[in-house]
Write a protein that holds these residues in place. Sequence first.
Motif, PDB file in Angstrom:
ATOM      1  N   GLU A  68       0.838  -1.199   0.000  1.00 45.30           N
ATOM      2  CA  GLU A  68       0.000   0.000   0.000  1.00 45.30           C
ATOM      3  C   GLU A  68       0.875   1.252   0.000  1.00 45.30           C
ATOM      4  N   PRO A  69       0.812   2.089  -1.041  1.00 51.85           N
ATOM      5  CA  PRO A  69       1.670   3.274  -1.100  1.00 51.85           C
ATOM      6  C   PRO A  69       1.487   4.227   0.075  1.00 51.85           C
ATOM      7  N   ARG A  70       0.302   4.235   0.672  1.00 50.79           N
ATOM      8  CA  ARG A  70       0.041   5.181   1.764  1.00 50.79           C
ATOM      9  C   ARG A  70       0.399   4.632   3.139  1.00 50.79           C
ATOM     10  N   TYR A  71       0.913   3.408   3.181  1.00 53.32           N
ATOM     11  CA  TYR A  71       1.268   2.808   4.474  1.00 53.32           C
ATOM     12  C   TYR A  71       2.758   2.523   4.518  1.00 53.32           C
ATOM     13  N   ASP A  72       3.407   2.954   5.579  1.00 48.31           N
ATOM     14  CA  ASP A  72       4.840   2.719   5.758  1.00 48.31           C
ATOM     15  C   ASP A  72       5.029   1.567   6.748  1.00 48.31           C
ATOM     16  N   PRO A  73       5.482   0.410   6.294  1.00 49.64           N
ATOM     17  CA  PRO A  73       5.638  -0.739   7.200  1.00 49.64           C
ATOM     18  C   PRO A  73       6.933  -0.713   8.004  1.00 49.64           C
ATOM     19  N   GLU A 103       6.962  -0.605  11.963  1.00 47.91           N
ATOM     20  CA  GLU A 103       6.482  -1.869  12.525  1.00 47.91           C
ATOM     21  C   GLU A 103       7.553  -2.951  12.422  1.00 47.91           C
ATOM     22  N   VAL A 104       8.196  -3.041  11.275  1.00 50.89           N
ATOM     23  CA  VAL A 104       9.217  -4.065  11.083  1.00 50.89           C
ATOM     24  C   VAL A 104      10.448  -3.774  11.938  1.00 50.89           C
ATOM     25  N   ARG A 105      10.834  -2.512  12.036  1.00 50.32           N
ATOM     26  CA  ARG A 105      11.990  -2.175  12.868  1.00 50.32           C
ATOM     27  C   ARG A 105      11.740  -2.520  14.339  1.00 50.32           C
ATOM     28  N   ALA A 106      10.516  -2.298  14.813  1.00 49.48           N
ATOM     29  CA  ALA A 106      10.200  -2.659  16.196  1.00 49.48           C
ATOM     30  C   ALA A 106      10.343  -4.162  16.401  1.00 49.48           C
ATOM     31  N   ALA A 107       9.880  -4.944  15.423  1.00 49.44           N
ATOM     32  CA  ALA A 107      10.023  -6.397  15.530  1.00 49.44           C
ATOM     33  C   ALA A 107      11.489  -6.804  15.462  1.00 49.44           C
ATOM     34  N   THR A 119       5.709  -0.566  -4.906  1.00 47.15           N
ATOM     35  CA  THR A 119       5.800  -0.252  -3.481  1.00 47.15           C
ATOM     36  C   THR A 119       6.305  -1.447  -2.687  1.00 47.15           C
ATOM     37  N   LEU A 120       5.771  -2.618  -2.989  1.00 51.34           N
ATOM     38  CA  LEU A 120       6.177  -3.828  -2.266  1.00 51.34           C
ATOM     39  C   LEU A 120       7.667  -4.090  -2.444  1.00 51.34           C
ATOM     40  N   LEU A 121       8.148  -4.037  -3.668  1.00 58.11           N
ATOM     41  CA  LEU A 121       9.559  -4.325  -3.911  1.00 58.11           C
ATOM     42  C   LEU A 121      10.463  -3.276  -3.270  1.00 58.11           C
ATOM     43  N   ALA A 122      10.022  -2.021  -3.287  1.00 56.86           N
ATOM     44  CA  ALA A 122      10.798  -0.971  -2.618  1.00 56.86           C
ATOM     45  C   ALA A 122      10.841  -1.209  -1.114  1.00 56.86           C
ATOM     46  N   LEU A 166      10.643  -4.121   0.395  1.00 59.68           N
ATOM     47  CA  LEU A 166      11.534  -5.247   0.651  1.00 59.68           C
ATOM     48  C   LEU A 166      12.989  -4.784   0.701  1.00 59.68           C
ATOM     49  N   LYS A 167      13.370  -3.869  -0.165  1.00 56.73           N
ATOM     50  CA  LYS A 167      14.736  -3.336  -0.159  1.00 56.73           C
ATOM     51  C   LYS A 167      15.008  -2.592   1.141  1.00 56.73           C
ATOM     52  N   ARG A 168      14.067  -1.770   1.587  1.00 60.13           N
ATOM     53  CA  ARG A 168      14.240  -1.014   2.824  1.00 60.13           C
ATOM     54  C   ARG A 168      14.335  -1.951   4.028  1.00 60.13           C
ATOM     55  N   ILE A 169      13.508  -2.987   4.021  1.00 62.19           N
ATOM     56  CA  ILE A 169      13.489  -3.918   5.151  1.00 62.19           C
ATOM     57  C   ILE A 169      14.768  -4.744   5.179  1.00 62.19           C
TER      58      ILE A 169
END
Length: 337
Positions: free
Chosen positions: A76-81, A84-88, A135-138, A140-143
Motif C-alpha cells: 500500500e503506497p500510503r502505508y509505511d511498514p 512496525e518491522v523495525r520494532a520487531a 511499493t512492495l519491492l521498494a 523489501l529493499k528497505r526492510i
Amino acid sequence: MRTAGAPISWGVCEVPGWGRQLDRSQVLAEMRNLGLTATELGPYGFLPLSPTRCRAMLEGYGLRAVGGFVPVILHEPRYDPLPEVRAALRSFRDGDVEVLVLAAVADEEGYDKRHAPDAQGRDARHVPDAQGWKTLLANLKRITKAAEEFGRTVALHPHVGTVVENAEEVERVLDGSAMPLCLDTGHLLVGGADPAGMVVRAAGRIAHVHLKDVDAGLAARVRAGETPYARAVREGLYRPLGRGDVDVAGVVTGLAAAGYDGWYVLEQDVMLGREDDDVPRRNMAESLSYLRELDGGSAAASGGGAPRDGGSAAAPGGDAPYVDGPRDDGPAAGGRG
C-alpha cells in the motif's frame, strides 16, 4: 540438520475460532520431550513479550527461539511498514531470535479474503496493481537494509491469502528484490508452485524453511476458491511429513546438495477439538521419524531426536499464558507460518 518446532503444529493460533488453544506449558514440554531444542515464537502473547522473560522461559524447557512470523502490509503506497518491522527486528535482536519471517498480507482480516468472491459472486482476489508491486519491492529493499542494521535475517514467506502466494508472484520477488525467502513447502504447493522446483530455481535465496506436507486435493480446492483456507486446515490440509503430496525428500536432499545450513521448522498446522490434545505430539513424532530417515539419523543430534520419557509435564517455571508490555517490547511474532 537443524530442526525446530512451531506452536501452530499444536493448534496455537491467533485467529478467532481457530480451535482449542493448548496451554504453552503443555506445548513447550511436548517439544522438549520430543527432542526438539528450538521453536518459533508463535502468536503474539503466546510467549512473554519481554525478550528476557521469553528467553528464560524457553531455556527452562531446553529450547531457544529461532524465528517468528510477522505479517505486514507491504504493497500500500500510503502505508509505511518500516516502523512496525523495525520494532520487531529490535525485539528479535534483544531476544536473540535469528529470523524474522515476513508475510506480505493482503489486508488485516486474515487469509481467506483473497480467494473469496464478492457479494455478486465475482472474483474479489486482492492482487496489487503496478504501483502496488513497485511499493512492495521498494519496501523489501528497505526492510533488507534494516535487517542488516539489527544483525537479523528477514526472509519473505510466500503464504496462502497474501499478495505473494503463487509461483508468478514468487518469481516477481526473486527478480525484483534481493530479499531471502522462507521456503514453506506447504504454502507453496497450495499456491500452485512446486517446492522442490523452487529449491532448484533459487536455493541460494533460501534462508529459512518451514517443512509441511499437504493433501493436494484440498490444496486445489483452496486455490480454486471452493474451500476457505481455514476450513481446509480443519479438514486435514496439512499432514505429517511423508503422508501428503509434497516432495519433502526432494526438498531436503536438494537443499543439502546446495549447502543449506539453516533451520528446518516442522509445521503441520492443525485445528484441535476437545479430544485432540494428543494429536500434535503424535503428528510431530511421525514427522520427526520421517525426517530422521531422510537425514540418515543426524536430525537427532541437532534437535530432532526420539521422544524422551516424561509425557507432557511442565518444566520448572511453566505457567499460564499472559501478555506483558507493549507490542515493541519483546518478540512480536504474528502466529502462523
